[in-house]
Enzyme design. Structure first.
Site, PDB file in Angstrom:
ATOM      1  N   GLU A  30       0.817  -1.218   0.000  1.00 22.63           N
ATOM      2  CA  GLU A  30       0.000   0.000   0.000  1.00 22.63           C
ATOM      3  C   GLU A  30       0.847   1.264   0.000  1.00 22.63           C
ATOM      4  O   GLU A  30       1.726   1.443   0.856  1.00 22.63           O
ATOM      5  CB  GLU A  30      -0.941   0.003   1.210  1.00 22.63           C
ATOM      6  CG  GLU A  30      -1.879   1.196   1.214  1.00 22.63           C
ATOM      7  CD  GLU A  30      -2.981   1.088   2.257  1.00 22.63           C
ATOM      8  OE1 GLU A  30      -3.563   2.126   2.597  1.00 22.63           O
ATOM      9  OE2 GLU A  30      -3.250  -0.032   2.736  1.00 22.63           O
TER      10      GLU A  30
ATOM     11  N   LYS B 272      -7.642   0.045  11.431  1.00 18.35           N
ATOM     12  CA  LYS B 272      -7.026  -0.502  10.220  1.00 18.35           C
ATOM     13  C   LYS B 272      -5.783   0.299   9.875  1.00 18.35           C
ATOM     14  O   LYS B 272      -4.758  -0.251   9.455  1.00 18.35           O
ATOM     15  CB  LYS B 272      -8.022  -0.479   9.067  1.00 18.35           C
ATOM     16  CG  LYS B 272      -7.521  -1.168   7.785  1.00 18.35           C
ATOM     17  CD  LYS B 272      -6.843  -0.214   6.824  1.00 18.35           C
ATOM     18  CE  LYS B 272      -6.405  -0.919   5.538  1.00 18.35           C
ATOM     19  NZ  LYS B 272      -5.667  -0.029   4.613  1.00 18.35           N
TER      20      LYS B 272
ATOM     21  N   ASP C 119       3.197 -13.774  12.296  1.00 19.82           N
ATOM     22  CA  ASP C 119       1.849 -14.147  11.878  1.00 19.82           C
ATOM     23  C   ASP C 119       0.950 -12.906  11.867  1.00 19.82           C
ATOM     24  O   ASP C 119       0.460 -12.475  12.915  1.00 19.82           O
ATOM     25  CB  ASP C 119       1.299 -15.207  12.833  1.00 19.82           C
ATOM     26  CG  ASP C 119      -0.021 -15.796  12.371  1.00 19.82           C
ATOM     27  OD1 ASP C 119      -0.719 -15.170  11.554  1.00 19.82           O
ATOM     28  OD2 ASP C 119      -0.371 -16.900  12.840  1.00 19.82           O
TER      29      ASP C 119
ATOM     30  N   HIS D 232      -1.917  10.278  -0.112  1.00 16.06           N
ATOM     31  CA  HIS D 232      -2.032   8.895  -0.554  1.00 16.06           C
ATOM     32  C   HIS D 232      -2.097   8.809  -2.072  1.00 16.06           C
ATOM     33  O   HIS D 232      -1.420   7.993  -2.690  1.00 16.06           O
ATOM     34  CB  HIS D 232      -3.270   8.257   0.070  1.00 16.06           C
ATOM     35  CG  HIS D 232      -3.511   6.844  -0.376  1.00 16.06           C
ATOM     36  ND1 HIS D 232      -2.759   5.787   0.072  1.00 16.06           N
ATOM     37  CD2 HIS D 232      -4.404   6.328  -1.252  1.00 16.06           C
ATOM     38  CE1 HIS D 232      -3.182   4.666  -0.491  1.00 16.06           C
ATOM     39  NE2 HIS D 232      -4.171   4.979  -1.305  1.00 16.06           N
TER      40      HIS D 232
END
Length: 425
Positions: free
Chosen positions: A86, A264, A280, A378
């Site tokens: 991302e 998030k 993990d 972004h």
């Protein structure tokens, strides 16, 4: 192969070599030579190793590893490798860390290395009595658990405590035993699962009930990592920016729809370091979101406040079940190289840095939201991806990305249009 003959039941697929599996998949999916060649290239991991890490391997996928700069954690300057696809994630951490670097950077702590294994017992008419009977066998439980991993005990880990809960359920009350295990520098899933499975027959014997599930909990609330930092108001653009960021936090704290995206963003940073170090990601993410809902409603993992001198103070607390030994962390060469970059000696050291990155990521996101909006930074970075997808190469990528940002239309159709103009002169 005609469509009517396609079947996913490929006999002996798991016994094939990687090359044979890839050929079978290519035949099934009708892949062209370019697709087969791409899958056959692999990444920076030996094919033999990849073939033994998971089942039915046909290829590997490379994710960019960026390095976050400006990070000072507990007085030590560190470079932090982050694996993510991302745009803007790594840049956000760099910028956020730079703005609190002169005020001391990030201060971190951990609660320990304790993991929980659960043993589910059903079919007992007197669950309260069964709970006490299990607790009476604490010393035997300790011996059984420690006997499963003498090396862990030698390293200072092993059994620490046992808790037993009576849990109401649709199928009646369940008696759930929690084994509290210090797993030291391992994440510890395999260790605690083995202990739970080994203990199960004894619990059935002591209670007369039936054991079903015997597995760790990913709500690792005995293995918390915490980070805090202070951003001077002048370093972040003034009191209006600070107050906007506080308002953004209040929104996330109050509303689960906002909190899901807020958290998030935190995990954009945390998961990138987890992945880069071969840990993990799913376990850490599951624990984080469960912890965010521990009081009965889903809310922010971070807390933001204004200090007495008007600075902005941020804090993050979340489960961080990560390790330096075992699993991909121990055998993946890129993960090992990333750990060398970090210079960590213990799992706790790694967890501290991950918490600091999560807080930095959250700062960057809420600052952007409270000021220019999330899209400006972004999309400027995402424009490069769109330019490449449109077919731009070399110097065209930068020129096309700049055009897309200037038009405020970072879209594939616009990219194709502008690229054609560029090439037409």
């Amino acid at each position: 192969m005609s469509l009517s003959n396609l079947t996913s039941r490929i006999s002996g697929f798991h016994r094939m070599t990687m090359e044979e599996r890839l050929a079978a998949v290519a035949a099934f999916a009708g892949l062209d030579d370019a697709a087969v060649a791409q899958l056959g290239r692999g990444g920076n991991i030996d094919a033999h190793l990849a073939d033994h890490m998971i089942e039915n391997t046909v290829s590997t996928i490379a994710i960019p590893v960026g390095v976050a700069t400006n990070m000072k954690v507990d007085g030590r300057d560190v470079l932090v490798p982050m694996a993510t696809e991302e745009s803007s994630v790594v840049a956000a951490v760099c910028n956020s860390a730079r703005q609190c670097y002169d005020s001391g950077g990030f201060v971190t702590s951990v609660s320990g290395n304790l993991m929980i294994a659960q043993v589910q017992l059903v079919g007992v008419p007197d669950p309260g009595h069964a709970r006490i009977r299990i607790l009476e066998h604490r010393e035997e439980i300790a011996a059984i658990c420690d006997g499963c991993d003498p090396m862990l005990v030698k390293l200072g880990g092993g059994f620490r405590d046992v808790e037993v809960r009576v849990v109401p359920s649709q199928g009646g009350p369940m008696v759930v035993t929690h084994l509290i295990i210090d797993t030291r520098d391992a994440m510890g899933a395999n260790t605690v699962n083995t202990m739970a499975e080994t203990l199960a027959p004894s619990i059935e014997q002591w209670t007369g009930g039936k054991v079903f599930l015997r597995i760790l909990s990913n709500l690792a609330d005995r293995r918390l990592a915490r980070a805090r930092a202070v951003w001077p108001v002048e370093a972040i653009g003034g009191a209006a920016v600070r107050d906007g960021m506080i308002a953004a936090y209040h929104f996330a704290e109050a509303d689960p729809y906002r909190a899901a995206t807020h958290n998030k963003g935190i995990m954009n940073g945390v998961s990138a370091v987890v992945l880069a170090t071969g840990n993990d990601t799913r376990a850490v993410e599951a624990g984080a979101h469960a912890y965010a809902a521990r009081h009965g409603r889903y809310t922010s993992l971070t807390t933001w406040e204004v200090t007495a001198d008007g600075s902005l103070a941020g804090m993050l607390e979340m489960p961080m079940p990560v390790g330096l030994v075992g699993g991909a962390t121990k055998i993946h060469p890129t993960a090992q190289a990333c750990l060398k970059i970090l210079g960590v000696k213990t799992a706790a050291d790694l967890a501290r840095i991950m918490a600091a990155v999560g807080l930095a990521q959250n700062f960057g996101a809420i600052k952007a939201l409270a000021t220019v909006g999330i899209q400006q930074g972004h999309m400027a970075l995402h424009a490069h991806n769109v330019a490449i997808a449109a077919g731009a190469t070399g110097a065209e990528v930068e020129k096309l990305a700049a055009l897309l940002v200037a038009r405020r239309q970072v879209r594939p159709d616009v990219a194709a249009e502008e690229l054609a103009k560029l090439r037409a002169g």
